[in-house]
Structure formats: structure tokens, C-alpha cells
Write a protein that holds these residues in place. Structure first.
Motif, PDB file in Angstrom:
ATOM      1  N   THR A 249      -0.474  -2.583  -4.605  1.00  0.00           N
ATOM      2  CA  THR A 249       0.249  -3.430  -5.540  1.00  0.00           C
ATOM      3  C   THR A 249       0.163  -4.865  -5.060  1.00  0.00           C
ATOM      4  N   THR A 250      -0.246  -5.747  -5.973  1.00  0.00           N
ATOM      5  CA  THR A 250      -0.269  -7.181  -5.708  1.00  0.00           C
ATOM      6  C   THR A 250       0.801  -7.836  -6.581  1.00  0.00           C
ATOM      7  N   ILE A 251       1.001  -9.123  -6.401  1.00  0.00           N
ATOM      8  CA  ILE A 251       2.002  -9.834  -7.203  1.00  0.00           C
ATOM      9  C   ILE A 251       1.684  -9.721  -8.689  1.00  0.00           C
TER      10      ILE A 251
ATOM     11  N   ALA B 148       0.877  -1.166   0.000  1.00  0.00           N
ATOM     12  CA  ALA B 148       0.000   0.000   0.000  1.00  0.00           C
ATOM     13  C   ALA B 148       0.913   1.214   0.000  1.00  0.00           C
ATOM     14  N   ASP B 149       0.893   1.948  -1.105  1.00  0.00           N
ATOM     15  CA  ASP B 149       1.804   3.077  -1.279  1.00  0.00           C
ATOM     16  C   ASP B 149       3.253   2.653  -1.025  1.00  0.00           C
ATOM     17  N   GLY B 150       3.589   1.437  -1.473  1.00  0.00           N
ATOM     18  CA  GLY B 150       4.946   0.933  -1.367  1.00  0.00           C
ATOM     19  C   GLY B 150       5.307   0.292  -0.042  1.00  0.00           C
ATOM     20  N   ARG B 151       4.407   0.344   0.918  1.00  0.00           N
ATOM     21  CA  ARG B 151       4.669  -0.247   2.235  1.00  0.00           C
ATOM     22  C   ARG B 151       3.907  -1.553   2.362  1.00  0.00           C
TER      23      ARG B 151
ATOM     24  N   SER C 242       6.820  -8.610   0.250  1.00  0.00           N
ATOM     25  CA  SER C 242       7.486  -8.177   1.479  1.00  0.00           C
ATOM     26  C   SER C 242       8.966  -7.924   1.212  1.00  0.00           C
ATOM     27  N   GLY C 243       9.587  -8.786   0.414  1.00  0.00           N
ATOM     28  CA  GLY C 243      10.994  -8.594   0.055  1.00  0.00           C
ATOM     29  C   GLY C 243      11.230  -7.310  -0.719  1.00  0.00           C
TER      30      GLY C 243
ATOM     31  N   GLU D  54      13.380  -1.740  -0.510  1.00  0.00           N
ATOM     32  CA  GLU D  54      13.141  -0.288  -0.557  1.00  0.00           C
ATOM     33  C   GLU D  54      13.428   0.371   0.782  1.00  0.00           C
ATOM     34  N   GLU D  55      13.140  -0.332   1.872  1.00  0.00           N
ATOM     35  CA  GLU D  55      13.409   0.201   3.210  1.00  0.00           C
ATOM     36  C   GLU D  55      14.905   0.272   3.472  1.00  0.00           C
ATOM     37  N   GLY D  56      15.667  -0.534   2.750  1.00  0.00           N
ATOM     38  CA  GLY D  56      17.123  -0.559   2.906  1.00  0.00           C
ATOM     39  C   GLY D  56      17.540  -1.639   3.893  1.00  0.00           C
TER      40      GLY D  56
END
Length: 156
Positions: A78-80, A57-60, A114-115, A120-122
Motif C-alpha cells: 500500500t502506497t499513499i 507491506a501486508d499492513g506493516r 507510518s502513522g 494499527e499496532e496500537g
């Protein structure tokens, strides 16, 4: 609000704007699977413990089984199904294949999403990947290969 108690919901799903009518108690998981036919998102425990329902959701990353759909008004989901295709795999999907990071495949969509968010989170190392992926379970035991696939995609 439509007469049957449904609320209108507008969101962006896999890059496309969507207008929906949902019941106030519908989870995002149920709307994605049952109303929109996006079966890549899986219903595992239905309690937020396994991560099979992970979407972005919004990249999270979020657990779609715990998310009320109506609360995602205006958000990008975003889904798979939105990150690659059999003809053009996303780099993380390709890394999962190379590292044999799936067995039965049930948890794989949630693991990949999740990966992606974790990258993106680093992440600095494999320990951070293991910690960051602790909310996504694989009953087949592919966790070591999942960590290696994510590490490769993260450039570690």
C-alpha cells in the motif's frame, strides 16, 4: 525468468493485482516510482534513515529503499495513492490537514503510512506515538503537529 535477467513478480498494489518483471537488485522504491509511476513514495536518504519511502507491506510499515522488490512476491503493498483521494481523504490525511502537520510535504506520504501502521499496532499515548514515529523525519519541524494528527486519528 525472462531472458534479460528479470524475475517475475506478482503482488497486490493498492488493492489491485499486478504482474511485473523486475531486476533482482531493484528496490521496491525504484519499482514503485520508476516502473509504476507512483511518485507519492519519496526517495530521501536512500539508506533507510529518513522514512520518506515508507510504504505498507501486508499492513506493516517498511522502508521501500531497503526492500528488494523481488522479495515481496505475493505480498500486498500500500502506497499513499492507495489510501484516499483529494475528494475523499482518509481520516488520518484529514487530521494532517486539520493539524497543519505538513509544511513542504516531502515526508508526508511516509509519515501518514507510518502513522496508519502505528495506529494499527496500537498506541496508548503521545509518548508512544513519538517513539513509534522516530523512524520518520521531518526536516521542516512539523513533528508536534504530526503527533497531534496521529493522536486524533487514534482517538487519543
Amino acid at each position: 525468468m525472462p531472458n534479460d535477467g528479470r524475475v517475475e513478480l506478482r503482488l497486490t498494489l493498492n488493492g489491485e493485482p499486478r504482474d511485473l518483471a523486475v531486476r533482482p537488485f531493484d528496490t521496491l522504491l525504484d519499482v514503485l516510482r520508476d516502473q509504476l509511476g507512483l511518485t507519492g513514495v519519496k526517495k530521501g536518504c536512500d539508506m533507510g534513515a529518513c522514512g520518506a519511502c515508507t510504504v505498507l507491506a501486508d499492513g506493516r510499515r517498511i522502508k521501500a529503499c531497503l526492500a528488494l522488490a523481488a522479495s515481496y512476491e505475493g505480498r500486498a503493498i500500500t502506497t499513499i495513492e492507495g489510501i484516499g483521494s483529494p475528494e475523499a481523504l482518509h481520516p488520518l490525511q484529514a487530521a494532517f490537514v486539520r493539524h497543519d502537520a505538513l509544511q513542504c510535504g516531502y515526508c508526508t506520504p511516509g509519515q501518514i503510512l507510518s502513522g496508519l501502521a502505528l495506529i494499527e499496532e496500537g498506541v496508548a499515548d503521545r509518548d508512544a506515538i513519538r517513539e513509534g514515529m522516530s523512524g520518520n523525519l521531518c526536516r521542516c519541524g512539523a513533528h508536534p503537529a504530526i503527533v497531534e494528527a496521529i493522536a486524533e486519528a487514534a482517538g487519543l
